[in-house]
Structures are given as C-alpha cells and as structure tokens.
Design an enzyme around this catalytic site. Structure first.
Site, PDB file in Angstrom:
ATOM      1  N   HIS A   1      -5.237   9.160 -23.084  1.00  0.00           N
ATOM      2  CA  HIS A   1      -4.313  10.257 -23.392  1.00  0.00           C
ATOM      3  C   HIS A   1      -2.873   9.817 -23.122  1.00  0.00           C
ATOM      4  O   HIS A   1      -2.581   9.225 -22.083  1.00  0.00           O
ATOM      5  CB  HIS A   1      -4.614  11.481 -22.524  1.00  0.00           C
ATOM      6  CG  HIS A   1      -5.772  12.292 -22.984  1.00  0.00           C
ATOM      7  ND1 HIS A   1      -7.086  11.891 -22.828  1.00  0.00           N
ATOM      8  CD2 HIS A   1      -5.823  13.513 -23.601  1.00  0.00           C
ATOM      9  CE1 HIS A   1      -7.885  12.823 -23.329  1.00  0.00           C
ATOM     10  NE2 HIS A   1      -7.144  13.811 -23.796  1.00  0.00           N
TER      11      HIS A   1
ATOM     12  N   ASN B   1      -6.257   2.718 -17.581  1.00  0.00           N
ATOM     13  CA  ASN B   1      -6.443   4.153 -17.770  1.00  0.00           C
ATOM     14  C   ASN B   1      -6.985   4.831 -16.519  1.00  0.00           C
ATOM     15  O   ASN B   1      -6.568   5.940 -16.173  1.00  0.00           O
ATOM     16  CB  ASN B   1      -7.394   4.389 -18.950  1.00  0.00           C
ATOM     17  CG  ASN B   1      -7.470   5.845 -19.377  1.00  0.00           C
ATOM     18  OD1 ASN B   1      -6.475   6.554 -19.352  1.00  0.00           O
ATOM     19  ND2 ASN B   1      -8.655   6.283 -19.773  1.00  0.00           N
TER      20      ASN B   1
END
Length: 280
Positions: A133, A164
């Site tokens: 994201h 991440n």
C-alpha cells in the site's frame, strides 16, 4: 523544670517540622514550574488549517513528459502512471481523530477498471512481491469506503516483503505517532524509479528500486517537513539512516512538492533534513 524542658523540645520539633514542610513546598513548586516549562517547550504550537490551504499544500507538480492521471478517491488522491503500472505519488491527510477507526480490513485487491494501465491482481501472482500500500489501509479504518478503495491497485506497488513488513511498516507507525502529537499530517508516498528497475507482468508493472515518503505538519508553527527514501529490500537500521531532504526526493523522482508555497518557505522546508525536530 522538667516541664519547661519538654516544652522546649516540642518547640524545636515543631520548628523542624515547619521548616521541613516549607522546604518540601518549595521543592514541589520548583518541580512544577520546571515541568510547565518543559511541557510548554515540547508541545508544538498548533494553528488550524482551512480546506483551501490544505489543498494548495497537497499539490504536486510533475514533469510534462511523465505519464500521469490524477485520481481522486474518498480519502486520498493518486497520480497514476499508466506506463509503469504504479503511481507517481499517492497523497492524503491524516488527522488525530482518524487514528482509531473500526472498519474491518479487506484483503481483496482489485483493478480500477476505469484507469488505463492499472494492473490486475493476477499481474502480481507468483512474483514473490508484496502488494504494498502507498496510502496505508491502517490509516483509513475510520471509513469503510475509503478502506476498500485503498485496496485498488492504483494505490498498490510491488514491495519486497522485507521492506513492506519491516522498516516501511515502522515508518508508517511513526507517522501515526506524529499525527497524534501534531494533530494533522499531510503524507506523500511513491516509488523511486530508475532505468535498471525490473518489471512484472511482461513489463507492464515496474518494480521500483526504492520508495519515498514526504511528511508535512501543516498546523505546527513554524511548519515542518521530513522525507525518507527506503531501498526496496532489506531495511534494517534506525529511522535516521533513511531520512533525506525533500530536495533529494525531488531530485530522484522529478516531482515538485509544495510548488504553491513562496520560494523562501520552500527553501526553508526542503533544503535540509530536520529529523531531530520530529523526534524531539
């Protein structure tokens, strides 16, 4: 005679008690005043921000030659690059009141079919890359629709798992911590792309060599900005290791942040690394 001696001893004890009490009150008052000074020095002076001022601060200028489609979702905006299959920049406002939402996270990534060049979930399949994201889902739990839109692949880019779920996740946590302190933050995130980057889906999705995050506290006076660039891989080490100036992010990406600010304020905010101000 004995009675007089006892009275004298009582007077001495009472005098000692009074002096001890006075000393204690004095020390307590000094400690209270020092506490007030420290708190007043460490708590930022906050000023409200209008919607128009916020929108002007969130403007990003891009090179004419760069593929860019501006997408406006419920709680964030995306400058999407159809040639790369990832965004040039995703930007949003995060407020203190939005930190404790209760919307349930969905793992259903989806293609935004109305956007040219937007990947499909299958384009990431078998790649070994996380669907990372840009605008964190955890920052949008205050609204169901906004949370769902964060899983559109216009807001997703290929991230190594070590980034991440490692240093990048810690940076996102730090942004939330700063929001709780500073009331409002404006956050800009995107890829740092170079000619040697690999791709997914037969070249349709670029795997960037790094990612940037630019953070502004618009309500703090004077305003402050900090920026980071993380390599798209292992990201051990302290936050300080990845802090850079906004000018460095602009140099590496070709983007221009805060283009509507007067030149002197741009220079003040963007030329240097001000991490210590954020960490104190």
């Amino acid at each position: 005679m004995a009675m007089m001696e006892r009275l004298q001893r009582l007077r001495l004890r009472w005098g000692d008690a009074v002096r001890f009490l006075a000393w204690g009150l004095t020390v307590g008052l000094v400690c209270f005043l020092l506490y007030k000074v420290v708190v007043n020095d460490s708590t930022p002076h906050l000023a409200p921000i209008s919607d128009g001022e916020r929108d002007s601060l969130m403007a990003v200028a891009l090179p004419r030659a760069m593929s860019d489609t501006l997408l406006r979702y419920k709680a964030f905006g995306v400058h999407f690059n159809g040639d790369r299959g990832i965004a040039n920049c995703a930007a949003y406002q995060l407020t203190r009141g939005q930190l404790h939402g209760t919307a349930l996270r969905s793992e259903g990534f989806a293609q935004d079919t109305g956007v040219k060049g937007c990947p499909s979930p299958e384009d990431y399949a078998g790649s070994g890359m996380d669907r990372g994201h840009l605008v964190p889902a955890a920052d949008l739990k205050w609204n169901d629709a906004a949370l769902r839109q964060s899983f559109l692949l216009t807001n997703i880019a290929p991230m190594h798992k070590t980034l991440n779920q490692g240093g990048w996740a810690k940076l996102e946590d730090k942004v939330r911590e700063w929001t709780a302190r500073d009331s409002v933050l404006l956050v800009f995130t995107g890829p740092v792309v170079s000619s040697g980057d690999t791709t997914l889906a037969n070249g349709r999705v670029t795997v960037p060599g790094g990612y940037y995050k630019v953070v502004m506290a618009p309500c703090v006076r004077p305003r402050r900005v900090i920026a980071f660039i993380y390599p798209n891989g292992r990201s051990g080490g302290r936050l300080r290791q990845y802090a850079v100036s906004v000018d460095e992010v602009e140099r590496r990406t070709g983007l221009d942040f805060f283009p509507l600010l007067p030149a002197p304020e741009q220079q003040r905010l963007e030329a240097d690394v001000h991490l210590d101000v954020w960490l104190n």
